[in-house]
Design a protein around this motif. Structure first.
Motif, PDB file in Angstrom:
ATOM      1  N   LEU A 364       0.834  -1.201   0.000  1.00  0.00           N
ATOM      2  CA  LEU A 364       0.000   0.000   0.000  1.00  0.00           C
ATOM      3  C   LEU A 364       0.870   1.253   0.000  1.00  0.00           C
ATOM      4  O   LEU A 364       0.570   2.238  -0.691  1.00  0.00           O
ATOM      5  CB  LEU A 364      -0.925   0.005   1.218  1.00  0.00           C
ATOM      6  CG  LEU A 364      -1.959  -1.128   1.316  1.00  0.00           C
ATOM      7  CD1 LEU A 364      -2.945  -0.837   2.437  1.00  0.00           C
ATOM      8  CD2 LEU A 364      -2.686  -1.340   0.013  1.00  0.00           C
ATOM      9  N   GLU A 365       1.939   1.223   0.773  1.00  0.00           N
ATOM     10  CA  GLU A 365       2.860   2.363   0.803  1.00  0.00           C
ATOM     11  C   GLU A 365       3.523   2.560  -0.568  1.00  0.00           C
ATOM     12  O   GLU A 365       3.665   3.687  -1.045  1.00  0.00           O
ATOM     13  CB  GLU A 365       3.929   2.141   1.863  1.00  0.00           C
ATOM     14  CG  GLU A 365       4.954   3.265   1.939  1.00  0.00           C
ATOM     15  CD  GLU A 365       6.067   2.968   2.919  1.00  0.00           C
ATOM     16  OE1 GLU A 365       6.992   3.786   3.029  1.00  0.00           O
ATOM     17  OE2 GLU A 365       6.024   1.891   3.574  1.00  0.00           O
ATOM     18  N   MET A 366       3.916   1.450  -1.202  1.00  0.00           N
ATOM     19  CA  MET A 366       4.549   1.531  -2.516  1.00  0.00           C
ATOM     20  C   MET A 366       3.604   2.162  -3.539  1.00  0.00           C
ATOM     21  O   MET A 366       3.987   3.031  -4.323  1.00  0.00           O
ATOM     22  CB  MET A 366       4.972   0.142  -2.996  1.00  0.00           C
ATOM     23  CG  MET A 366       6.042  -0.548  -2.167  1.00  0.00           C
ATOM     24  SD  MET A 366       7.666   0.244  -2.281  1.00  0.00           S
ATOM     25  CE  MET A 366       7.657   1.160  -0.739  1.00  0.00           C
ATOM     26  N   PHE A 367       2.342   1.711  -3.555  1.00  0.00           N
ATOM     27  CA  PHE A 367       1.357   2.281  -4.478  1.00  0.00           C
ATOM     28  C   PHE A 367       1.169   3.776  -4.206  1.00  0.00           C
ATOM     29  O   PHE A 367       1.132   4.593  -5.125  1.00  0.00           O
ATOM     30  CB  PHE A 367       0.011   1.573  -4.318  1.00  0.00           C
ATOM     31  CG  PHE A 367      -0.078   0.246  -5.005  1.00  0.00           C
ATOM     32  CD1 PHE A 367       0.175   0.135  -6.357  1.00  0.00           C
ATOM     33  CD2 PHE A 367      -0.426  -0.891  -4.305  1.00  0.00           C
ATOM     34  CE1 PHE A 367       0.084  -1.089  -7.002  1.00  0.00           C
ATOM     35  CE2 PHE A 367      -0.519  -2.115  -4.939  1.00  0.00           C
ATOM     36  CZ  PHE A 367      -0.265  -2.228  -6.289  1.00  0.00           C
ATOM     37  N   PHE A 371       2.215   6.619  -7.192  1.00  0.00           N
ATOM     38  CA  PHE A 371       1.213   7.394  -7.923  1.00  0.00           C
ATOM     39  C   PHE A 371       0.797   8.684  -7.201  1.00  0.00           C
ATOM     40  O   PHE A 371      -0.166   9.335  -7.598  1.00  0.00           O
ATOM     41  CB  PHE A 371      -0.022   6.526  -8.166  1.00  0.00           C
ATOM     42  CG  PHE A 371       0.248   5.299  -9.000  1.00  0.00           C
ATOM     43  CD1 PHE A 371       0.747   5.424 -10.279  1.00  0.00           C
ATOM     44  CD2 PHE A 371       0.033   4.031  -8.498  1.00  0.00           C
ATOM     45  CE1 PHE A 371       1.008   4.303 -11.063  1.00  0.00           C
ATOM     46  CE2 PHE A 371       0.284   2.895  -9.267  1.00  0.00           C
ATOM     47  CZ  PHE A 371       0.783   3.040 -10.554  1.00  0.00           C
ATOM     48  N   ASN A 372       1.522   9.055  -6.132  1.00  0.00           N
ATOM     49  CA  ASN A 372       1.240  10.297  -5.402  1.00  0.00           C
ATOM     50  C   ASN A 372      -0.216  10.338  -4.921  1.00  0.00           C
ATOM     51  O   ASN A 372      -0.916  11.352  -5.095  1.00  0.00           O
ATOM     52  CB  ASN A 372       1.549  11.527  -6.264  1.00  0.00           C
ATOM     53  CG  ASN A 372       3.023  11.643  -6.596  1.00  0.00           C
ATOM     54  OD1 ASN A 372       3.875  11.455  -5.727  1.00  0.00           O
ATOM     55  ND2 ASN A 372       3.336  11.924  -7.834  1.00  0.00           N
ATOM     56  N   PRO A 397       0.298  12.559   2.685  1.00  0.00           N
ATOM     57  CA  PRO A 397       0.353  13.856   3.383  1.00  0.00           C
ATOM     58  C   PRO A 397      -0.987  14.584   3.435  1.00  0.00           C
ATOM     59  O   PRO A 397      -1.275  15.282   4.406  1.00  0.00           O
ATOM     60  CB  PRO A 397       1.378  14.653   2.566  1.00  0.00           C
ATOM     61  CG  PRO A 397       2.191  13.625   1.860  1.00  0.00           C
ATOM     62  CD  PRO A 397       1.268  12.482   1.588  1.00  0.00           C
ATOM     63  N   ASN A 398      -1.827  14.423   2.410  1.00  0.00           N
ATOM     64  CA  ASN A 398      -3.095  15.153   2.364  1.00  0.00           C
ATOM     65  C   ASN A 398      -4.307  14.251   2.588  1.00  0.00           C
ATOM     66  O   ASN A 398      -5.438  14.678   2.361  1.00  0.00           O
ATOM     67  CB  ASN A 398      -3.233  15.855   0.996  1.00  0.00           C
ATOM     68  CG  ASN A 398      -2.131  16.853   0.749  1.00  0.00           C
ATOM     69  OD1 ASN A 398      -1.774  17.622   1.634  1.00  0.00           O
ATOM     70  ND2 ASN A 398      -1.577  16.847  -0.453  1.00  0.00           N
ATOM     71  N   GLY A 399      -4.048  13.025   3.017  1.00  0.00           N
ATOM     72  CA  GLY A 399      -5.149  12.081   3.183  1.00  0.00           C
ATOM     73  C   GLY A 399      -5.778  12.147   4.571  1.00  0.00           C
ATOM     74  O   GLY A 399      -5.247  12.745   5.509  1.00  0.00           O
ATOM     75  N   LEU A 400      -6.927  11.503   4.696  1.00  0.00           N
ATOM     76  CA  LEU A 400      -7.646  11.440   5.963  1.00  0.00           C
ATOM     77  C   LEU A 400      -7.944   9.981   6.282  1.00  0.00           C
ATOM     78  O   LEU A 400      -8.526   9.267   5.466  1.00  0.00           O
ATOM     79  CB  LEU A 400      -8.963  12.228   5.875  1.00  0.00           C
ATOM     80  CG  LEU A 400      -9.853  12.169   7.128  1.00  0.00           C
ATOM     81  CD1 LEU A 400      -9.263  13.061   8.230  1.00  0.00           C
ATOM     82  CD2 LEU A 400     -11.279  12.608   6.798  1.00  0.00           C
ATOM     83  N   SER A 401      -7.523   9.529   7.435  1.00  0.00           N
ATOM     84  CA  SER A 401      -7.761   8.147   7.846  1.00  0.00           C
ATOM     85  C   SER A 401      -9.228   7.950   8.197  1.00  0.00           C
ATOM     86  O   SER A 401      -9.835   8.776   8.885  1.00  0.00           O
ATOM     87  CB  SER A 401      -6.890   7.799   9.058  1.00  0.00           C
ATOM     88  OG  SER A 401      -7.255   6.534   9.579  1.00  0.00           O
ATOM     89  N   SER A 479      -6.995  13.454  -2.989  1.00  0.00           N
ATOM     90  CA  SER A 479      -7.770  14.652  -2.657  1.00  0.00           C
ATOM     91  C   SER A 479      -7.866  15.600  -3.850  1.00  0.00           C
ATOM     92  O   SER A 479      -8.675  16.521  -3.851  1.00  0.00           O
ATOM     93  CB  SER A 479      -7.121  15.382  -1.469  1.00  0.00           C
ATOM     94  OG  SER A 479      -5.785  15.757  -1.777  1.00  0.00           O
ATOM     95  N   HIS A 480      -7.020  15.368  -4.868  1.00  0.00           N
ATOM     96  CA  HIS A 480      -7.015  16.250  -6.045  1.00  0.00           C
ATOM     97  C   HIS A 480      -8.177  15.918  -6.973  1.00  0.00           C
ATOM     98  O   HIS A 480      -8.596  14.764  -7.073  1.00  0.00           O
ATOM     99  CB  HIS A 480      -5.696  16.106  -6.802  1.00  0.00           C
ATOM    100  CG  HIS A 480      -4.494  16.440  -5.977  1.00  0.00           C
ATOM    101  ND1 HIS A 480      -4.191  17.714  -5.573  1.00  0.00           N
ATOM    102  CD2 HIS A 480      -3.520  15.647  -5.462  1.00  0.00           C
ATOM    103  CE1 HIS A 480      -3.080  17.699  -4.861  1.00  0.00           C
ATOM    104  NE2 HIS A 480      -2.660  16.458  -4.770  1.00  0.00           N
ATOM    105  N   ARG A 481      -8.667  16.916  -7.662  1.00  0.00           N
ATOM    106  CA  ARG A 481      -9.729  16.738  -8.628  1.00  0.00           C
ATOM    107  C   ARG A 481      -9.623  17.831  -9.704  1.00  0.00           C
ATOM    108  O   ARG A 481      -9.234  18.960  -9.397  1.00  0.00           O
ATOM    109  CB  ARG A 481     -11.107  16.836  -7.955  1.00  0.00           C
ATOM    110  CG  ARG A 481     -11.257  18.054  -7.016  1.00  0.00           C
ATOM    111  CD  ARG A 481     -12.689  18.319  -6.671  1.00  0.00           C
ATOM    112  NE  ARG A 481     -13.450  18.775  -7.812  1.00  0.00           N
ATOM    113  CZ  ARG A 481     -13.573  20.055  -8.163  1.00  0.00           C
ATOM    114  NH1 ARG A 481     -12.960  21.006  -7.489  1.00  0.00           N
ATOM    115  NH2 ARG A 481     -14.299  20.384  -9.212  1.00  0.00           N
TER     116      ARG A 481
END
Length: 626
Positions: A364-367, A371-372, A397-401, A479-481
């Motif tokens: 999961l970390e590798m993916f 792919f940022n 960095p910009n994700g939410l658990s 988070s990007h769109r």
């Protein structure tokens, strides 16, 4: 008061042309090609170059009299060849230009000049009109600017970009009869401690000393570059044999095995070396660097202060070695191994750790980093609640658990709506059943607050199946769109889903090795490459995947060797990787093989244990289908 009248010219005339030419230091000539005579139109004693007023024969004067710098003779010969290739040209003209060094007068050495020629043809080249412009100052200034841009200020070696460029140029000009080069990476051991303890100025001195030691061991013609803080590259050109190379590396290790002292503090310093040989380990800068870097890791893992020559080793070793190098660089190597050969990376990692949970977490970390992404997750399908429960999660960095207890409590209603949106999007695709949305705000404007709060701008989730049963899902989120997911992302997500369903989330059997063997065929059948497993002694395929079956039809029913069955040959293919694999080592080999239509395509070969009951290794061949 009287005097002679000074006439101010109103237009270009002969005198103005002469004066301007003198200022620009340009001399004109006329060249009778058929007579091989070159005549200068102004006195040559006024110019900077050392040649006669009339050169007859011109070819002897210029080529036989060292008028042209020896290193530029080949360039000027090509100039002549191009000119005489136009022998059949009639009633035409052609302009030629070349920058060369010409012998200067006295002790001035060779001076840069631009040789320009307007050539007129009849049945062949007849006569030419040209000029020689002195560009020595300009050329030397440009060369100095280029040298400054290409060289490391501290050591004087090529910088990273220039190193790669010059090595690539050298490799591109190699012929089969040339002696092969060796690619060497030299990395400092203990430099960070010295730099931190004694200061950057002291550290610069250590690196300068390291550079001097490298230059003293290798030759002037070898290409040497500093590609990182304490990392150097050498292309050892025209390598006579490996023994000479090993002696040079041993000498360098000995010269740089030392202690540095300051203020009663003594710290050790040494270097580790990784070597790749051309062409056995690669024919390009990237391939050779990759192999030499793995060899460097081996040197580090064995205790440092030594050299290693690359040998085919498992990709999985690149992340299990404590190299002592910059951790960020080690992470980059591991990430590249995952990007280049994801399936092999995962299977090797699983064999090494014997732990599916650890394997999933690392993947999961590798993916996420490749792919940022901002969130990568694996969920199991809960039949009682009819929803997916997240079991593994990587957050960028910009994700939410959404597994964090505080977030679950805080966003419970939003999370339920999130699950509903993703579930409602599942559709069959060429990559499997997936839920895809590349702009959540645009597709669900009424839920904009939901997606903004949960930082979900785009997503793709792939269902995980075990047979006909849905067992979970794996998702990429950002988070990007808008975010357009690539073919590579869809493909790798699909393969990972198959791995998860057949091995990593399959807890019907607790023996990892047995699960890998039992489900490997199912995984390989889902891949688009031509894949087959060969008995290394008999060369008889014991398995080939669905891609081969669909391409070759009834080939599966024929009992023959792989080279006879697939290529109608009576002996193994040229460059056959099966013969190059060791008896039972854990290595892989990159090769080029002809496919069924005679087209050369990339391929990889691996030792593999197909069945624990078989007391031998087989060869797994993965060949590109295009």
């Amino acid at each position: 008061m009287t005097g002679s009248k000074f006439e101010i010219p109103q237009d270009f005339d002969t005198e103005i042309y002469r004066t301007l030419n003198d200022v620009e230091n340009i001399i004109y000539f006329k060249w009778y090609i058929d007579k091989d005579t070159l005549e200068f139109m102004s006195p040559v004693e006024n110019c900077d170059y050392d040649f006669p007023q009339i050169a007859n024969p011109a070819s002897t004067v210029f080529f036989g009299g060292n008028v042209i710098h020896p290193e530029d003779s080949e360039k000027f010969s090509a100039f002549f060849d191009e000119m005489f290739w136009m022998q059949g040209t009639k009633n035409d003209s052609k302009f030629f230009s070349s920058k060369i060094r010409l012998r200067g007068k006295g002790d001035r050495g060779y001076l840069w000049a631009e040789f320009r020629l307007l050539l007129y043809f009849g049945e062949g080249p007849l006569i030419g009109f040209g000029c020689i412009c002195n560009i020595n100052v300009k050329q030397l200034w440009q060369m100095e600017l280029q040298r400054s841009a290409e060289h490391d200020v501290l050591t004087g070696f090529y910088n990273k970009d220039a190193t790669q460029r010059y090595i690539e140029m050298y490799l591109s000009k190699l012929s089969p009869t040339d002696l092969p080069p060796a690619f060497i990476i030299i990395d400092a051991d203990g430099f960070k401690a010295i730099n931190d303890s004694f200061g950057h100025l002291f550290g610069d001195g250590v690196l300068t000393d390291m550079g001097l030691a490298i230059r003293s061991v290798f030759r002037q013609k070898d290409i040497v570059g500093r590609i990182g803080g304490d990392e150097f590259v050498v292309l050892f050109c025209d390598m006579p044999d490996v023994d000479v190379l090993e002696k040079r590396c041993t000498e360098l290790l000995k010269n740089l095995d030392r202690h540095y002292e300051s203020n009663d503090v003594s710290l050790p310093f040494s270097v580790s070396i990784g070597i790749a040989l051309y062409p056995d380990h690669g024919t390009s800068y990237v391939e050779l660097f990759k192999r030499a870097d793995r060899a460097l890791y081996e040197s580090k893992s064995k205790g440092k202060n030594q050299y290693s020559i690359y040998h085919q080793s498992l990709i999985g070793r690149t992340f299990s070695v404590d190299s002592g190098r910059d951790p960020q660089h080690a992470e980059e190597i591991r990430q590249k191994a995952f990007q280049d050969n994801m399936l092999e990376f995962i299977l090797n990692l699983l064999y090494e750790t014997q732990n599916p949970e650890v394997t999933i977490s690392i993947c999961l970390e590798m993916f996420g980093k490749q792919f940022n992404l901002d969130r990568v997750s694996v969920a199991k399908y809960n039949r009682s609640s009819n929803q997916y429960d997240t079991e593994f999660e990587w957050i960028g960095p910009n994700g939410l658990s959404i597994t964090d207890k505080e977030n679950i409590k805080k966003y419970a209603p939003l999370l339920d709506r999130r699950y509903s949106v993703i579930d409602s999007n599942y559709r069959p695709t060429p990559y499997g059943v997936m839920s895809i949305c590349e702009d959540t705000f645009e597709k669900y404007p009424q839920e904009e607050d939901l997606f903004r709060t949960l930082k979900l701008g785009a997503f793709v989730h792939s269902q995980i199946a075990h047979g006909s049963e849905t067992v979970g899902s794996v998702g990429f989120e950002t988070s990007h769109r808008p975010y357009v997911f690539s073919k590579e992302e869809f493909t790798k997500l699909s393969i990972f889903s198959v791995l998860l369903g057949n091995i990593l989330l399959d807890h019907h059997n607790d023996n990892v090795s047995e699960r890998v063997s039992r489900h490997l065929q199912n995984i390989l059948d889902h891949m688009q490459e031509f894949i087959y497993v060969v008995d290394k002694e008999t060369f008889e395929p014991i398995f080939f995947n669905n891609t081969i079956r669909q391409t070759l039809g009834n080939v599966a029913n024929v009992e023959q060797t792989c080279y006879k069955r697939f290529h109608n040959l009576d002996e193994p293919c040229e460059g056959c990787p099966v013969k190059k694999l060791s008896k039972n080592g854990n290595e892989y080999i990159d090769v080029k093989l002809n496919n069924w239509w005679g087209i050369e395509t990339p391929a990889r070969a691996y030792n593999i244990r197909w069945d624990d009951e078989m007391d031998k290794y087989l060869a797994l061949i993965i060949q590109s289908s295009f």
